[in-house]
Structures are given as structure tokens and as C-alpha cells.
Write a protein that holds these residues in place. Sequence first.
Motif, PDB file in Angstrom:
ATOM      1  N   SER A  36     -26.950  29.812  -8.068  1.00  0.00           N
ATOM      2  CA  SER A  36     -27.312  30.445  -6.798  1.00  0.00           C
ATOM      3  C   SER A  36     -26.574  29.740  -5.671  1.00  0.00           C
ATOM      4  O   SER A  36     -26.151  28.602  -5.808  1.00  0.00           O
ATOM      5  N   GLY A  37     -26.445  30.451  -4.569  1.00  0.00           N
ATOM      6  CA  GLY A  37     -25.746  29.897  -3.418  1.00  0.00           C
ATOM      7  C   GLY A  37     -24.820  30.933  -2.821  1.00  0.00           C
ATOM      8  O   GLY A  37     -24.843  32.103  -3.216  1.00  0.00           O
ATOM      9  N   PRO A  38     -23.986  30.516  -1.884  1.00  0.00           N
ATOM     10  CA  PRO A  38     -23.073  31.472  -1.257  1.00  0.00           C
ATOM     11  C   PRO A  38     -22.098  32.034  -2.288  1.00  0.00           C
ATOM     12  O   PRO A  38     -21.679  31.338  -3.205  1.00  0.00           O
ATOM     13  N   LYS A  39     -21.761  33.287  -2.149  1.00  0.00           N
ATOM     14  CA  LYS A  39     -20.840  33.944  -3.088  1.00  0.00           C
ATOM     15  C   LYS A  39     -19.385  33.693  -2.735  1.00  0.00           C
ATOM     16  O   LYS A  39     -18.483  34.019  -3.487  1.00  0.00           O
ATOM     17  N   GLY A  40     -19.169  33.113  -1.578  1.00  0.00           N
ATOM     18  CA  GLY A  40     -17.821  32.783  -1.124  1.00  0.00           C
ATOM     19  C   GLY A  40     -17.923  31.897   0.095  1.00  0.00           C
ATOM     20  O   GLY A  40     -19.019  31.663   0.613  1.00  0.00           O
ATOM     21  N   PRO A  41     -16.811  31.383   0.535  1.00  0.00           N
ATOM     22  CA  PRO A  41     -16.829  30.486   1.690  1.00  0.00           C
ATOM     23  C   PRO A  41     -17.133  31.246   2.981  1.00  0.00           C
ATOM     24  O   PRO A  41     -16.952  32.459   3.059  1.00  0.00           O
ATOM     25  N   ALA A  42     -17.599  30.504   3.969  1.00  0.00           N
ATOM     26  CA  ALA A  42     -17.805  31.087   5.290  1.00  0.00           C
ATOM     27  C   ALA A  42     -16.447  31.497   5.854  1.00  0.00           C
ATOM     28  O   ALA A  42     -15.414  30.919   5.488  1.00  0.00           O
ATOM     29  N   PRO A  43     -16.406  32.490   6.733  1.00  0.00           N
ATOM     30  CA  PRO A  43     -15.127  32.918   7.319  1.00  0.00           C
ATOM     31  C   PRO A  43     -14.384  31.738   7.948  1.00  0.00           C
ATOM     32  O   PRO A  43     -14.979  30.898   8.605  1.00  0.00           O
ATOM     33  N   GLY A  44     -13.096  31.662   7.667  1.00  0.00           N
ATOM     34  CA  GLY A  44     -12.255  30.619   8.235  1.00  0.00           C
ATOM     35  C   GLY A  44     -12.262  29.304   7.486  1.00  0.00           C
ATOM     36  O   GLY A  44     -11.679  28.327   7.936  1.00  0.00           O
ATOM     37  N   THR A  45     -12.921  29.240   6.334  1.00  0.00           N
ATOM     38  CA  THR A  45     -12.968  28.008   5.561  1.00  0.00           C
ATOM     39  C   THR A  45     -12.967  28.353   4.075  1.00  0.00           C
ATOM     40  O   THR A  45     -13.123  29.498   3.701  1.00  0.00           O
ATOM     41  N   PHE A  46     -12.784  27.346   3.220  1.00  0.00           N
ATOM     42  CA  PHE A  46     -12.866  27.585   1.783  1.00  0.00           C
ATOM     43  C   PHE A  46     -13.857  26.641   1.115  1.00  0.00           C
ATOM     44  O   PHE A  46     -13.939  26.562  -0.097  1.00  0.00           O
ATOM     45  N   ILE A  47     -14.660  25.921   1.923  1.00  0.00           N
ATOM     46  CA  ILE A  47     -15.658  25.000   1.374  1.00  0.00           C
ATOM     47  C   ILE A  47     -17.012  25.219   2.047  1.00  0.00           C
ATOM     48  O   ILE A  47     -17.095  25.762   3.140  1.00  0.00           O
ATOM     49  N   THR A  48     -18.063  24.762   1.374  1.00  0.00           N
ATOM     50  CA  THR A  48     -19.407  24.739   1.934  1.00  0.00           C
ATOM     51  C   THR A  48     -19.943  23.328   1.754  1.00  0.00           C
ATOM     52  O   THR A  48     -20.258  22.917   0.636  1.00  0.00           O
ATOM     53  N   PRO A  49     -20.009  22.528   2.834  1.00  0.00           N
ATOM     54  CA  PRO A  49     -20.552  21.172   2.707  1.00  0.00           C
ATOM     55  C   PRO A  49     -22.070  21.199   2.554  1.00  0.00           C
ATOM     56  O   PRO A  49     -22.742  22.079   3.097  1.00  0.00           O
ATOM     57  N   PHE A  50     -22.621  20.238   1.800  1.00  0.00           N
ATOM     58  CA  PHE A  50     -24.075  20.127   1.645  1.00  0.00           C
ATOM     59  C   PHE A  50     -24.437  18.750   1.125  1.00  0.00           C
ATOM     60  O   PHE A  50     -23.579  17.993   0.685  1.00  0.00           O
ATOM     61  N   ILE A  51     -25.712  18.410   1.221  1.00  0.00           N
ATOM     62  CA  ILE A  51     -26.240  17.190   0.618  1.00  0.00           C
ATOM     63  C   ILE A  51     -26.806  17.591  -0.733  1.00  0.00           C
ATOM     64  O   ILE A  51     -27.641  18.490  -0.823  1.00  0.00           O
ATOM     65  N   ALA A  52     -26.326  16.923  -1.788  1.00  0.00           N
ATOM     66  CA  ALA A  52     -26.656  17.335  -3.152  1.00  0.00           C
ATOM     67  C   ALA A  52     -27.619  16.375  -3.836  1.00  0.00           C
ATOM     68  O   ALA A  52     -27.460  15.158  -3.753  1.00  0.00           O
ATOM     69  N   ASP A  53     -28.603  16.944  -4.505  1.00  0.00           N
ATOM     70  CA  ASP A  53     -29.425  16.217  -5.464  1.00  0.00           C
ATOM     71  C   ASP A  53     -28.808  16.503  -6.825  1.00  0.00           C
ATOM     72  O   ASP A  53     -28.658  17.670  -7.199  1.00  0.00           O
ATOM     73  N   VAL A  54     -28.434  15.466  -7.552  1.00  0.00           N
ATOM     74  CA  VAL A  54     -27.860  15.640  -8.889  1.00  0.00           C
ATOM     75  C   VAL A  54     -28.877  15.146  -9.905  1.00  0.00           C
ATOM     76  O   VAL A  54     -29.219  13.967  -9.929  1.00  0.00           O
ATOM     77  N   MET A  55     -29.382  16.069 -10.725  1.00  0.00           N
ATOM     78  CA  MET A  55     -30.343  15.741 -11.772  1.00  0.00           C
ATOM     79  C   MET A  55     -29.572  15.625 -13.085  1.00  0.00           C
ATOM     80  O   MET A  55     -29.054  16.621 -13.597  1.00  0.00           O
ATOM     81  N   ARG A  56     -29.473  14.402 -13.595  1.00  0.00           N
ATOM     82  CA  ARG A  56     -28.713  14.166 -14.826  1.00  0.00           C
ATOM     83  C   ARG A  56     -29.377  14.836 -16.016  1.00  0.00           C
ATOM     84  O   ARG A  56     -30.579  14.721 -16.215  1.00  0.00           O
ATOM     85  N   ALA A  57     -28.560  15.505 -16.817  1.00  0.00           N
ATOM     86  CA  ALA A  57     -29.073  16.232 -17.979  1.00  0.00           C
ATOM     87  C   ALA A  57     -29.628  15.295 -19.040  1.00  0.00           C
ATOM     88  O   ALA A  57     -30.603  15.610 -19.699  1.00  0.00           O
ATOM     89  N   ASN A  58     -29.032  14.131 -19.213  1.00  0.00           N
ATOM     90  CA  ASN A  58     -29.412  13.263 -20.329  1.00  0.00           C
ATOM     91  C   ASN A  58     -30.521  12.268 -19.996  1.00  0.00           C
ATOM     92  O   ASN A  58     -31.070  11.658 -20.896  1.00  0.00           O
ATOM     93  N   HIS A  59     -30.853  12.075 -18.722  1.00  0.00           N
ATOM     94  CA  HIS A  59     -31.899  11.113 -18.373  1.00  0.00           C
ATOM     95  C   HIS A  59     -32.960  11.680 -17.441  1.00  0.00           C
ATOM     96  O   HIS A  59     -34.035  11.113 -17.327  1.00  0.00           O
ATOM     97  N   GLY A  60     -32.631  12.746 -16.740  1.00  0.00           N
ATOM     98  CA  GLY A  60     -33.569  13.282 -15.765  1.00  0.00           C
ATOM     99  C   GLY A  60     -33.576  12.516 -14.459  1.00  0.00           C
ATOM    100  O   GLY A  60     -34.343  12.827 -13.568  1.00  0.00           O
ATOM    101  N   ASP A  61     -32.719  11.485 -14.352  1.00  0.00           N
ATOM    102  CA  ASP A  61     -32.613  10.735 -13.105  1.00  0.00           C
ATOM    103  C   ASP A  61     -31.968  11.606 -12.043  1.00  0.00           C
ATOM    104  O   ASP A  61     -31.124  12.450 -12.328  1.00  0.00           O
ATOM    105  N   SER A  62     -32.352  11.383 -10.791  1.00  0.00           N
ATOM    106  CA  SER A  62     -31.800  12.151  -9.687  1.00  0.00           C
ATOM    107  C   SER A  62     -31.094  11.212  -8.719  1.00  0.00           C
ATOM    108  O   SER A  62     -31.595  10.130  -8.410  1.00  0.00           O
ATOM    109  N   THR A  63     -29.919  11.607  -8.259  1.00  0.00           N
ATOM    110  CA  THR A  63     -29.133  10.834  -7.296  1.00  0.00           C
ATOM    111  C   THR A  63     -28.682  11.782  -6.195  1.00  0.00           C
ATOM    112  O   THR A  63     -28.413  12.951  -6.453  1.00  0.00           O
ATOM    113  N   VAL A  64     -28.561  11.259  -4.983  1.00  0.00           N
ATOM    114  CA  VAL A  64     -28.151  12.072  -3.840  1.00  0.00           C
ATOM    115  C   VAL A  64     -26.711  11.721  -3.456  1.00  0.00           C
ATOM    116  O   VAL A  64     -26.348  10.535  -3.393  1.00  0.00           O
TER     117      VAL A  64
END
Length: 107
Positions: A36-64
Motif C-alpha cells: 500500500s502507498g502512493p501509486k507513483g511519485p508526487a508531481p515534479g519528483t520521483f521519490i516519496t520521503p518518509f520515516i520507516a518502521d522496519v519489522m525484521r522477518a526473522n526476529h520481529g525486531d523493529s528499527t526506525v
Amino acid sequence: MEDRHPAIEFVTDGRFYVPSGRTEGEFIVVFGSLVSGPKGPAPGTFITPFIADVMRANHGDSTVFEARLDFPLEDEPEPREGPSVLLYGASLEEVPAGSRVTSRSAG
């Protein structure tokens, strides 16, 4: 950071890119599927910056991490399917295949 895009959910598939040279160690790029998320970049750009929570598949640990959702350009020399996620300060051990990358809620 103001939330101007739909919530991002991305699942990594084990493919990655680690830069060398002057940007070595600054970030990694992970590939996978945008759930889920934007289907494409905002007009005039090719990226979408964000703060990410990464939930590791093998441990369930979360890092930002500071992140950006990067969309492929039509004229890339090596075309790729779908977006990728660039994670600043992350290592490959922190983002194994199957990890969930989600945008943090504002506020």
C-alpha cells in the motif's frame, strides 16, 4: 514530517543494492512489493520521503530509519519493476527478505 501520502507498506524480497564509493555506508536500497502507498511519485519528483518502521522477518525486531520510496524512471538504463525503498543508515542484516517496511503515523 507532514504526512502527505497514503500509508506505505512494503515487503522486501531479499534483493538489494549497496552503494560503493562516496556514498558507501550511507544507505542501502531494498527491493520487493509495495502493498500500500502512493501509486507513483508526487508531481515534479520521483521519490516519496518518509520515516520507516522496519519489522525484521526473522526476529520481529523493529528499527526506525529515515527512508524514501523510489519509483523507477521510464528512461533508466536498466529498467526495473516497481518501486524500491532507500533506507539511510541501515545494514543488510537489519532488513532480511520478508521484512515489512511501513511509514510511521504523523503525530
